[in-house]
Write a protein that holds these residues in place. Structure first.
Motif, short mmCIF file in Angstrom:
data_model
loop_
_atom_site.label_atom_id
_atom_site.label_comp_id
_atom_site.label_asym_id
_atom_site.label_seq_id
_atom_site.Cartn_x
_atom_site.Cartn_y
_atom_site.Cartn_z
N LYS A 13 1.00 -1.08 0.03
CA LYS A 13 0.02 0.01 0.02
C LYS A 13 0.79 1.16 0.08
CE LYS A 13 -4.34 1.57 1.87
NZ LYS A 13 -5.05 1.07 0.64
N THR A 14 1.96 1.30 0.78
CA THR A 14 2.89 2.50 0.79
C THR A 14 3.78 2.48 -0.46
OG1 THR A 14 4.34 1.34 2.27
CG2 THR A 14 2.74 2.45 3.27
N ASP A 15 4.21 1.36 -1.01
CA ASP A 15 5.14 1.39 -1.99
C ASP A 15 4.68 1.27 -3.37
OD1 ASP A 15 7.10 1.10 -0.14
OD2 ASP A 15 7.64 -0.71 -0.50
N SER A 16 3.57 0.84 -3.64
CA SER A 16 2.88 0.68 -4.91
C SER A 16 1.56 1.42 -5.01
CB SER A 16 2.79 -0.62 -5.44
OG SER A 16 4.03 -1.51 -5.27
N ASN A 17 1.22 2.02 -6.06
CA ASN A 17 0.06 2.82 -6.19
C ASN A 17 -0.46 2.13 -7.55
OD1 ASN A 17 -2.24 4.06 -6.71
ND2 ASN A 17 -1.30 6.16 -7.03
N ILE A 18 -1.33 0.95 -7.42
CA ILE A 18 -1.52 0.29 -8.43
C ILE A 18 -2.70 0.72 -9.39
CG2 ILE A 18 -1.38 -2.01 -7.21
CD1 ILE A 18 -4.34 -2.33 -7.03
N PHE A 19 -3.37 2.08 -8.84
CA PHE A 19 -4.35 2.58 -9.61
C PHE A 19 -3.67 4.16 -10.35
CE2 PHE A 19 -6.63 0.98 -6.00
CZ PHE A 19 -7.65 -0.10 -6.85
N SER A 38 -13.95 -4.59 -10.80
CA SER A 38 -15.18 -5.07 -10.38
C SER A 38 -15.33 -5.70 -8.93
CB SER A 38 -15.90 -6.20 -11.40
OG SER A 38 -15.05 -7.21 -11.45
N SER A 39 -14.27 -5.71 -8.42
CA SER A 39 -14.10 -6.49 -7.07
C SER A 39 -14.08 -5.53 -5.95
CB SER A 39 -12.60 -6.89 -6.91
OG SER A 39 -12.46 -7.22 -5.45
N PRO A 40 -14.95 -5.81 -4.63
CA PRO A 40 -15.26 -5.10 -3.68
C PRO A 40 -14.08 -4.67 -3.03
CG PRO A 40 -16.26 -7.38 -3.45
CD PRO A 40 -15.59 -7.13 -4.67
N ASN A 41 -13.03 -5.53 -3.23
CA ASN A 41 -11.60 -4.85 -2.67
C ASN A 41 -10.63 -5.00 -3.92
OD1 ASN A 41 -9.27 -4.63 -1.25
ND2 ASN A 41 -9.82 -5.80 0.49
N PRO A 42 -10.47 -3.96 -4.56
CA PRO A 42 -9.68 -4.15 -5.63
C PRO A 42 -8.19 -4.33 -5.59
CG PRO A 42 -10.92 -2.34 -5.91
CD PRO A 42 -11.14 -2.86 -4.63
N GLU A 43 -7.70 -3.77 -4.37
CA GLU A 43 -6.35 -3.92 -4.17
C GLU A 43 -6.14 -5.32 -3.82
OE1 GLU A 43 -4.10 -0.49 -2.08
OE2 GLU A 43 -6.20 0.28 -2.02
N GLN A 44 -6.56 -6.03 -2.91
CA GLN A 44 -6.46 -7.40 -2.63
C GLN A 44 -6.70 -8.21 -3.80
OE1 GLN A 44 -9.12 -8.94 0.59
NE2 GLN A 44 -7.02 -9.64 1.44
N ARG A 45 -7.54 -8.02 -4.77
CA ARG A 45 -7.89 -8.75 -6.01
C ARG A 45 -6.60 -8.61 -6.69
NH1 ARG A 45 -12.32 -10.43 -8.61
NH2 ARG A 45 -12.95 -11.41 -6.50
N PHE A 46 -6.05 -7.25 -7.20
CA PHE A 46 -4.78 -7.17 -7.69
C PHE A 46 -3.78 -7.92 -7.16
CE2 PHE A 46 -0.69 -5.17 -8.53
CZ PHE A 46 -0.72 -5.02 -9.88
N TRP A 47 -3.52 -7.86 -5.98
CA TRP A 47 -2.45 -8.68 -5.37
C TRP A 47 -2.53 -10.11 -5.51
CZ3 TRP A 47 1.73 -6.25 -5.76
CH2 TRP A 47 1.70 -4.70 -5.70
#
Length: 174
Positions: A13-19, A38-47
């Protein structure tokens, strides 16, 4: 066939801005991007998708003995359910299992029911866990072959492993 990957969610979260603009386009197919967005938790889905690709890459690298150059577009992810997925690479597929915690995401590939994974908060703790796994008197050494693939040496026994670490977390699969 083994391969694993872990992502420390706080560090990510601090090192990578996936958006940030075009970041996802560089590592995910359009369909995979849609799964994230489309995920309710996009960051977790990305990782999750990222760890699936990395674990499959490590497994195929060992199995197919190719150079260690990771091209995320060569790997395509399919989600089966909350834990299981498939990763496709050049006509081959591997099943992945993902474990989500509030602190990290861990994905692994394995075709054997005898495969084990250990996760720890330090390399010292990981080695301690290996000593417990193989017997207190064992002194497991974590080494690499000439091609960079890791293994554990215990006395005269050599055990192929997959290793990963990110932020506070270390993991090994054997």
């Amino acid at each position: 066939m083994i391969g694993n990957d872990i992502v420390d969610l706080k560090k990510a979260k601090t090192d990578s801005n996936i958006f940030r603009p075009r970041y996802m386009e560089k590592v995910l197919s359009q369909n995979e991007q849609n799964l994230v967005l489309s995920s309710p938790n996009p960051e977790q889905r990305f990782w999750r998708l990222w760890t699936m690709k990395e674990s499959a890459y490590k497994a195929f690298q060992r199995e197919l003995n190719f150079k260690s150059i990771f091209n995320p577009f060569a790997f395509y992810c399919e989600l089966i359910d909350l834990e299981n997925g498939l990763v496709h690479f050049e006509g081959n597929s591997v099943k992945t299992t993902t474990f989500n915690s509030e602190n990290y995401i861990y994905s692994s590939v394995s075709y054997s029911t005898f495969t084990r994974s250990l996760i720890a908060n330090s390399m010292e703790e990981l080695l301690q866990n290996l000593r417990m796994e193989f017997g207190e008197s064992s002194q497991p050494e974590l080494l690499k072959l000439k091609n960079g693939l890791p293994f554990i040496k215990i006395v005269s026994k050599i055990i192929p492993v997959s290793t990963t670490h990110h932020g506070l977390y270390f993991a090994i699969q054997f």
